[in-house]
Write a protein that holds these residues in place. Structure first.
Motif, PDB file in Angstrom:
ATOM      1  N   THR A  50      -4.349  -6.432  -6.935  1.00 41.56           N
ATOM      2  CA  THR A  50      -3.539  -5.798  -5.899  1.00 41.56           C
ATOM      3  C   THR A  50      -4.136  -4.443  -5.533  1.00 41.56           C
ATOM      4  OG1 THR A  50      -2.073  -4.726  -7.506  1.00 41.56           O
ATOM      5  CG2 THR A  50      -1.476  -6.958  -6.761  1.00 41.56           C
ATOM      6  N   ALA A  51      -3.718  -3.955  -4.380  1.00 44.61           N
ATOM      7  CA  ALA A  51      -4.157  -2.637  -3.924  1.00 44.61           C
ATOM      8  C   ALA A  51      -3.059  -2.042  -3.052  1.00 44.61           C
ATOM      9  CB  ALA A  51      -5.462  -2.737  -3.142  1.00 44.61           C
ATOM     10  N   LYS A  52      -2.988  -0.699  -3.013  1.00 42.40           N
ATOM     11  CA  LYS A  52      -1.984  -0.002  -2.226  1.00 42.40           C
ATOM     12  C   LYS A  52      -2.600   0.513  -0.924  1.00 42.40           C
ATOM     13  CE  LYS A  52       1.182   1.445  -5.890  1.00 42.40           C
ATOM     14  NZ  LYS A  52       1.895   2.581  -6.499  1.00 42.40           N
ATOM     15  N   VAL A  53      -1.782   0.497   0.104  1.00 43.20           N
ATOM     16  CA  VAL A  53      -2.209   0.989   1.404  1.00 43.20           C
ATOM     17  C   VAL A  53      -2.262   2.516   1.360  1.00 43.20           C
ATOM     18  CG1 VAL A  53      -1.677   1.093   3.866  1.00 43.20           C
ATOM     19  CG2 VAL A  53      -1.224  -1.009   2.558  1.00 43.20           C
ATOM     20  N   GLU A  54      -3.385   3.066   1.839  1.00 40.22           N
ATOM     21  CA  GLU A  54      -3.570   4.510   1.871  1.00 40.22           C
ATOM     22  C   GLU A  54      -3.777   4.979   3.310  1.00 40.22           C
ATOM     23  OE1 GLU A  54      -6.292   6.015  -1.223  1.00 40.22           O
ATOM     24  OE2 GLU A  54      -6.550   3.913  -1.794  1.00 40.22           O
ATOM     25  N   TYR A 349      -5.557   2.238   5.628  1.00 38.92           N
ATOM     26  CA  TYR A 349      -6.579   1.328   5.131  1.00 38.92           C
ATOM     27  C   TYR A 349      -6.203   0.865   3.739  1.00 38.92           C
ATOM     28  CZ  TYR A 349      -8.238   5.460   2.592  1.00 38.92           C
ATOM     29  OH  TYR A 349      -8.313   6.559   1.777  1.00 38.92           O
ATOM     30  N   VAL A 350      -6.832  -0.196   3.316  1.00 42.32           N
ATOM     31  CA  VAL A 350      -6.602  -0.767   1.995  1.00 42.32           C
ATOM     32  C   VAL A 350      -7.906  -1.385   1.521  1.00 42.32           C
ATOM     33  CG1 VAL A 350      -5.956  -3.097   2.768  1.00 42.32           C
ATOM     34  CG2 VAL A 350      -4.972  -2.168   0.639  1.00 42.32           C
ATOM     35  N   ARG A 351      -7.986  -1.564   0.210  1.00 39.51           N
ATOM     36  CA  ARG A 351      -9.163  -2.254  -0.321  1.00 39.51           C
ATOM     37  C   ARG A 351      -9.301  -3.624   0.330  1.00 39.51           C
ATOM     38  NH1 ARG A 351      -8.821  -2.535  -6.628  1.00 39.51           N
ATOM     39  NH2 ARG A 351     -10.617  -3.901  -6.212  1.00 39.51           N
ATOM     40  N   LYS A 366       2.816  -9.142   0.263  1.00 37.44           N
ATOM     41  CA  LYS A 366       3.226  -7.778  -0.041  1.00 37.44           C
ATOM     42  C   LYS A 366       4.239  -7.793  -1.179  1.00 37.44           C
ATOM     43  CE  LYS A 366       6.044  -5.559   2.660  1.00 37.44           C
ATOM     44  NZ  LYS A 366       6.607  -4.795   3.811  1.00 37.44           N
ATOM     45  N   ARG A 388     -13.420  -1.648   2.179  1.00 39.71           N
ATOM     46  CA  ARG A 388     -12.112  -1.280   2.706  1.00 39.71           C
ATOM     47  C   ARG A 388     -11.945  -1.851   4.106  1.00 39.71           C
ATOM     48  NH1 ARG A 388     -11.528   5.120   1.903  1.00 39.71           N
ATOM     49  NH2 ARG A 388     -13.563   5.047   2.945  1.00 39.71           N
ATOM     50  N   GLU A 400       2.026  -2.292  -1.465  1.00 40.90           N
ATOM     51  CA  GLU A 400       1.083  -2.920  -2.386  1.00 40.90           C
ATOM     52  C   GLU A 400       0.941  -4.385  -2.007  1.00 40.90           C
ATOM     53  OE1 GLU A 400       0.164  -3.190  -7.207  1.00 40.90           O
ATOM     54  OE2 GLU A 400       2.123  -2.518  -6.470  1.00 40.90           O
TER      55      GLU A 400
END
Length: 418
Positions: A50-54, A349-351, A366, A388, A400
């Motif tokens: 998983t990855a979080k949006v930044e 952006y996100v991974r 999500k 990214r 996430e």
């Protein structure tokens, strides 16, 4: 006679016995609902990424692989034919100007060199003998000139004396003798002039002979020099400093005139040849900055050329490199590259997920706030970088999402993470 029975009232708990199963079922459904929610698929949380949006600045890069290539490369060709007698360097060796690469042998050239040397020596000796003979003749002619001049002067003196006596009226000199003296002076003068002309002609002949001999000697010297150069060419040397990329000959192999011997490349003047996927090459422009990773150092260059052709789904992109390069930069060194395509400010952006094409809409799962359930969500993507991807819509900062492969449960709107 009928006997009246006494009717007994059933216990209250028996009247409510049907309620208990209902309550149990309700509690069970609540527990199951609380545990599974609307999820129709269960996934082990350890198997997903998983990855979080930044939000912030987003550098769009295109990843590529390639090799370093020499900008200056040339073949060392054989100047003469011969057989390989000794190989002194191998591929990968650094050589300097004039360094011996290999030795060839050609006995015929050695014999022709000796013959050319003897021909030149014989011609020089013959020329010297000819000039000595001509100069001897010139000495004789010069003596004849002197003798004729003296004879002329003697006859001139006699004539002058007789002329003086005749003018004085002295009868000792007859008119006949006087005329003979005049003829003798003319004869000696002509003989003197003839001797002088012969001497001049001889000098001209000697000069012409020397010129012809010089031309012939020059021809023989050029032939000897050429043969010497051919013999010297049996020692094959590097005509420039660089790294040996390839030796085309093996010991004992025959090579003909003009045959390829060694491939030399300059180690200082290099460029990078990258292979870029054709779907990403449309984002690349000449002049963009490129960072090359050599595993030990990083080199910054610029895009110099984009090949117009596509081969096996790849496009060749040339990157110009600075003159000063790290010590490990060598021709044919494999490098990883990131081409800086554009820069986005203050964007989401996100991974990069497993499947994330540029400027498309995809479905991502999500996670909820507790991180127990994941809901399928439509997400619009923008620019795609190496690791990214830009989020255009569908997600917010802090969301996430699952970015690993979710193809196994794509048919399910909601999944539960165990």
């Amino acid at each position: 006679m009928d006997i009246q029975r006494e009717l007994k009232q059933p216990a209250r708990w028996k009247k409510l016995s049907y309620v208990l199963p209902v309550v149990v079922l309700a509690l069970g459904y609540y527990a199951v609902q609380r545990f599974t929610g609307d999820a129709s698929y269960f996934v082990d949380r350890e198997t997903v990424v998983t990855a979080k949006v930044e939000q912030g600045d987003f550098q769009v890069n295109v990843r590529a692989t390639g090799v370093l290539k020499p900008a200056e490369i040339r073949w060392v060709a054989a100047q003469v034919s011969g057989r390989v007698e000794q190989v002194l360097v191998k591929a990968g060796a650094e050589v300097t100007v004039g360094q011996l690469l290999l030795k060839l042998s050609n006995p015929q050239l050695q014999r022709e060199l000796e013959q050319a040397r003897w021909e030149l020596e014989a011609a020089r000796a013959e020329n010297n003998a000819t000039i000595v003979a001509l100069e001897s003749q010139l000495v004789e002619l010069d003596n004849q000139v002197v003798s004729a001049e003296l004879g002329h002067q003697a006859e001139k003196l006699k004539l002058d004396a007789e002329t003086l006596l005749i003018e004085q009226g002295n009868a000792t000199v007859s008119q006949l003798d006087y005329q003979k003296s005049q003829l003798a002076v003319k004869r000696e003068q002509q003989r003197w002039q003839a001797a002088r002309q012969k001497a001049l002609k001889m000098r001209a002949e000697i000069a012409a002979t020397k010129a012809a001999q010089t031309a012939r000697s020059g021809l023989l010297e050029n032939n000897l020099r050429r043969m010497q150069e051919q013999v010297d060419a049996l020692q094959v040397r590097a005509d420039k400093a660089g790294v040996v990329q390839q030796i085309s000959l093996e010991l004992g192999e025959q090579v003909s005139l003009g045959g390829s011997i060694a491939l030399l490349a300059s180690q200082q003047n290099l460029y990078a040849e990258l292979q870029v996927p054709e779907v990403r090459v449309q984002d690349i422009q000449i002049g963009q900055s490129v960072t090359l990773d050599t595993r030990n150092n990083e080199i910054t260059g610029t895009v110099a050329r984009i090949d117009p052709a596509v081969e096996n789904g790849m496009v060749l992109v040339d990157v110009a490199l600075p003159a000063s390069l790290p010590a490990d930069a060598r021709p044919e060194l494999t490098v990883d590259a990131q081409i800086q395509v554009s820069h986005l400010s203050n964007t989401l952006y996100v991974r990069r997920p497993t499947y994330a094409p540029k400027s498309t809409q995809i479905q991502l799962y999500k996670l909820d706030e507790a991180g127990r359930f994941a809901h399928k969500t439509a997400v619009a993507l923008g620019q795609v970088s190496v690791n990214r991807v830009q989020i255009v819509s569908g997600l917010s900062v802090g969301d996430e999402v699952i970015i690993s492969d979710s193809s196994d449960w794509q048919d399910h709107a909601e999944i539960k993470l165990n």
